[in-house]
Write an enzyme that holds these catalytic residues in place. Structure first.
Site, PDB file in Angstrom:
ATOM      1  N   ASP A 233      -9.433  -7.394 -11.702  1.00 45.09           N
ATOM      2  CA  ASP A 233      -9.317  -7.542 -10.257  1.00 45.09           C
ATOM      3  C   ASP A 233      -9.141  -9.025  -9.930  1.00 45.09           C
ATOM      4  O   ASP A 233     -10.043  -9.834 -10.156  1.00 45.09           O
ATOM      5  CB  ASP A 233     -10.595  -6.971  -9.629  1.00 45.09           C
TER       6      ASP A 233
ATOM      7  N   THR B 252      -4.651  -9.452  -3.364  1.00 48.57           N
ATOM      8  CA  THR B 252      -4.975 -10.840  -3.684  1.00 48.57           C
ATOM      9  C   THR B 252      -4.223 -11.365  -4.898  1.00 48.57           C
ATOM     10  O   THR B 252      -3.820 -12.521  -4.932  1.00 48.57           O
ATOM     11  CB  THR B 252      -6.478 -11.014  -3.940  1.00 48.57           C
ATOM     12  N   THR B 253      -4.031 -10.504  -5.890  1.00 44.89           N
ATOM     13  CA  THR B 253      -3.315 -10.973  -7.078  1.00 44.89           C
ATOM     14  C   THR B 253      -1.867 -11.271  -6.717  1.00 44.89           C
ATOM     15  O   THR B 253      -1.318 -12.312  -7.105  1.00 44.89           O
ATOM     16  CB  THR B 253      -3.363  -9.915  -8.193  1.00 44.89           C
TER      17      THR B 253
ATOM     18  N   ASP C  59     -12.149  -1.373  -3.420  1.00 44.88           N
ATOM     19  CA  ASP C  59     -10.725  -1.585  -3.150  1.00 44.88           C
ATOM     20  C   ASP C  59     -10.132  -0.337  -2.522  1.00 44.88           C
ATOM     21  O   ASP C  59      -9.396  -0.411  -1.539  1.00 44.88           O
ATOM     22  CB  ASP C  59      -9.955  -1.851  -4.458  1.00 44.88           C
TER      23      ASP C  59
HETATM   24  P1  ADP Z   1      -3.362  -6.886  -5.966  1.00 42.53           P
HETATM   25  O1  ADP Z   1      -4.589  -7.709  -6.146  1.00 42.53           O
HETATM   26  O2  ADP Z   1      -2.230  -7.711  -5.454  1.00 42.53           O
HETATM   27  O3  ADP Z   1      -3.579  -5.640  -5.188  1.00 42.53           O
HETATM   28  P2  ADP Z   1      -2.924  -5.145  -8.211  1.00 42.53           P
HETATM   29  O4  ADP Z   1      -3.256  -5.424  -9.630  1.00 42.53           O
HETATM   30  O5  ADP Z   1      -3.707  -4.116  -7.497  1.00 42.53           O
HETATM   31  O6  ADP Z   1      -2.948  -6.505  -7.442  1.00 42.53           O
HETATM   32  O7  ADP Z   1      -1.382  -4.735  -8.166  1.00 42.53           O
HETATM   33  C1  ADP Z   1      -0.739  -4.400  -6.983  1.00 42.53           C
HETATM   34  C2  ADP Z   1       0.729  -4.156  -7.250  1.00 42.53           C
HETATM   35  O8  ADP Z   1       0.889  -3.097  -8.177  1.00 42.53           O
HETATM   36  C3  ADP Z   1       1.443  -3.741  -5.977  1.00 42.53           C
HETATM   37  O9  ADP Z   1       2.701  -4.388  -5.948  1.00 42.53           O
HETATM   38  C4  ADP Z   1       1.623  -2.236  -6.170  1.00 42.53           C
HETATM   39  O10 ADP Z   1       2.740  -1.730  -5.469  1.00 42.53           O
HETATM   40  C5  ADP Z   1       1.805  -2.141  -7.647  1.00 42.53           C
HETATM   41  N1  ADP Z   1       1.483  -0.814  -8.189  1.00 42.53           N
HETATM   42  C6  ADP Z   1       0.365  -0.090  -8.048  1.00 42.53           C
HETATM   43  N2  ADP Z   1       0.458   1.087  -8.689  1.00 42.53           N
HETATM   44  C7  ADP Z   1       1.688   1.104  -9.261  1.00 42.53           C
HETATM   45  C8  ADP Z   1       2.397   2.036 -10.077  1.00 42.53           C
HETATM   46  N3  ADP Z   1       1.874   3.181 -10.443  1.00 42.53           N
HETATM   47  N4  ADP Z   1       3.642   1.701 -10.477  1.00 42.53           N
HETATM   48  C9  ADP Z   1       4.191   0.525 -10.124  1.00 42.53           C
HETATM   49  N5  ADP Z   1       3.579  -0.398  -9.378  1.00 42.53           N
HETATM   50  C10 ADP Z   1       2.343  -0.111  -8.941  1.00 42.53           C
HETATM   51 MG    MG Z   2      -4.713  -3.941  -5.725  1.00 34.93          MG
END
Ligand code: ADP
Ligand code: MG
Length: 519
Positions: free
Chosen positions: A71, A104-105, A388
């Protein structure tokens, strides 16, 4: 330097500091360079965690505590960041996490890209102010592009939030976690503070469940009390059930056995009286915020009332909310309409503690996600995932709008920026083009983290987007498809914030041209 330099203007009228001889000053390009490097380093630290197949990070504190997480916000919060510019990035991530709980990432990765492009511009003698203006122009264009991708959450048949919550949780939670969040979301009004998250070890993650009410750590004051009540009348008493202290200036001299027994009887009557008052009011369960005298506790037990003492004030308020009870200031004030009712009050063991579960009340809707995990590490990660998920459910619920995930929106933004850059005047145009590159980093990073070649994937995504909508969908494999069709959705509010905040941090860092460190 001209008057319009914002940095200069801000200094106007400021007190003149005589620097301590220990303080260090880094000025001009050096200051910018180190700030940019620091910001980039932070972005780099979280880059590999982006997306459903992001890697985990192991963070070890000075004292040897270990946190394993993927996270981004948790990583930034746990890292011992010393550099002030890097800290700015972490703070903004923290803010975004607090406000929306997600994205956030993505924001950190974008900030890193914007800073790194800025570094090249500064090397080419483009003034930071030009870059700042260009980045804000890009932000406006990007925000407009997001609007074009917005889909009403209700457009997704069946359970509108499910897909959004699952996208937020992929790679983090287990099925039971997403079920739990989903259940909370389905229960109608999802208001952030109406959902509590409790985490306890002792059971595996699959035992994670949603309680339609609250769970509070509390033990009945007597063993003999019922450990489960159905359709119970509940009283919440914000007082002690004890003999009142005698007035300070009154002095009792007990000189005979008669007087002694009279005093004892009077006390006895008061203490037993409390229990009688509750019983007469029809109370089945009493939550008392202060102590209950032994004699009162015995009498409550004989009356078959389940009673708890020293309930903390938040829990007392929550019980009152759920049951629809008013908190009464003392046992004498209790009236029948102060009572609330709940479907179940049950005592249960949670790990090594005893807790009371108050469920299906007549009052306000509240839910508790009881997160279970076999180890502390697993538990923490699941708890973060549940939080989250809830945040995402709340954001979606509150704003209603979702956008396709999987880098699709970022690709669209990049394309829009390239097209519109030409209409941006002067050198700022270069910054707008650089922002386009920065947005491409999201699908590229998602692809890399999912084990695909980032360049080939980007090329394929661009080609496919000429005909329809294509993003990266990570399921068992990572493939190029329309994320919306495959249930990969992000709340639009999160997407907008993960565009705005990188521009804010990057430009904040770029505006600094002097770092003075006191020792
Ligand atoms: P953040 O802290 O930005 O939320 P995450 O590690 O949760 O970081 O990643 C979020 C990104 O991953 C978003 O761009 C989201 O659309 C993408 N995402 C989530 N699930 C999937 C999936 N199954 N396939 C492709 N992209 C995904
Ligand atoms: Mg996320």
């Amino acid at each position: 330097m001209s008057e319009s330099n914002p940095g200069q203007r801000r200094q106007h009228g400021a007190p003149v500091f005589i620097l301590d001889e220990d303080s260090e000053q880094t000025a001009g390009r050096d200051a910018q360079q180190t700030n940019i490097e620091a910001g980039k380093a932070i972005a780099e630290a979280v880059r590999t965690t982006l997306g459903p197949q992001g890697m985990d990070k192991m963070l070890v504190s000075d004292s040897g505590d270990v946190v394993i997480t993927n996270d981004g916000a948790a990583i930034l919060a746990e890292m011992d960041i010393e550099h002030p510019a890097a800290q700015m990035l972490a703070d903004v991530a923290d803010e975004q996490e607090a406000a929306l709980g997600d994205g956030t990432t993505t924001a950190a990765v974008l900030t890193g890209e914007l800073l790194s492009a800025a570094e090249d511009f500064i090397d080419d003698d483009i003034h930071p102010r030009t870059i700042v203006e260009g980045y804000w122009a890009a932000e406006r264009i990007a925000a407009g592009a997001v609007d074009d991708y917005v889909v009403d959450a209700d457009a997704f048949d069946g359970e509108p939030l499910q897909t959004v919550v699952e996208s937020a949780l992929t790679g983090k939670g287990t099925g039971s976690v997403s079920d739990a969040v989903q259940q909370v979301a389905d229960d109608g009004e999802v208001a952030g503070d109406a959902v509590a998250v409790e985490a306890h070890t002792g059971k595996s993650a699959s035992a994670t469940e949603v309680v339609d009410g609250i769970i509070a750590e509390a033990e009945p004051v007597r063993d003999g009390m019922p450990d489960r009540l159905d359709d119970a009348a509940v009283a919440v008493v914000d007082d002690a059930l004890e003999q009142r202290d005698p007035e300070i200036d009154a002095e009792y001299t007990i000189s005979s056995d008669d007087q002694l027994s009279a005093a004892v009887t009077a006390e006895e009557e008061t203490l037993v009286g409390y229990a009688e008052t509750l019983a007469d009011a029809g109370v089945d369960a009493a939550f008392v915020t202060d102590d209950i005298a032994d004699r009162t506790a015995d009498a409550l037990a004989s009356a078959g009332i389940l009673a708890f003492e020293d309930i903390d004030s938040d829990d007392a308020a929550a019980v009152a909310d759920v049951a629809g009870a008013s908190q009464v200031p003392g046992p004498d004030e209790i009236a029948a309409d102060d009572l609330g009712t709940v479907g179940t009050v049950a005592i249960e063991a949670v790990d090594d503690d005893t807790a009371v579960r108050v469920e299906d009340g007549a009052g306000e809707q509240r839910a508790t996600v009881m997160v279970r995990g076999s180890t502390e590490h697993a538990l923490n990660e699941i708890e973060r995932a549940v939080n989250d998920g809830i945040d995402v459910a709340v954001a979606t619920h509150d704003h209603g709008e979702v956008v396709p995930g999987g880098g699709l929106v970022e690709l669209g933004i990049a394309e829009r920026l390239r097209t519109e850059a030409a209409s941006v005047e002067g050198r700022r145009q270069l910054a707008v083009e650089a922002a386009a590159e920065a947005f491409d980093a999201v699908p590229r990073t998602l692809a890399r983290n999912a084990g695909r070649d980032p360049i080939d994937t980007l090329v394929q995504l661009r080609a496919d987007n000429q005909e329809g909508r294509a993003g990266l969908v990570v399921d068992e494999d990572a493939e190029v498809a329309d994320p919306a069709d495959r249930g990969v959705l992000d709340p639009a509010a999160v997407k907008r914030e993960s565009i705005r905040s990188p521009v804010e941090v990057a430009t904040m860092i770029l505006r600094i041209d002097d770092v003075i460190t006191a020792d």
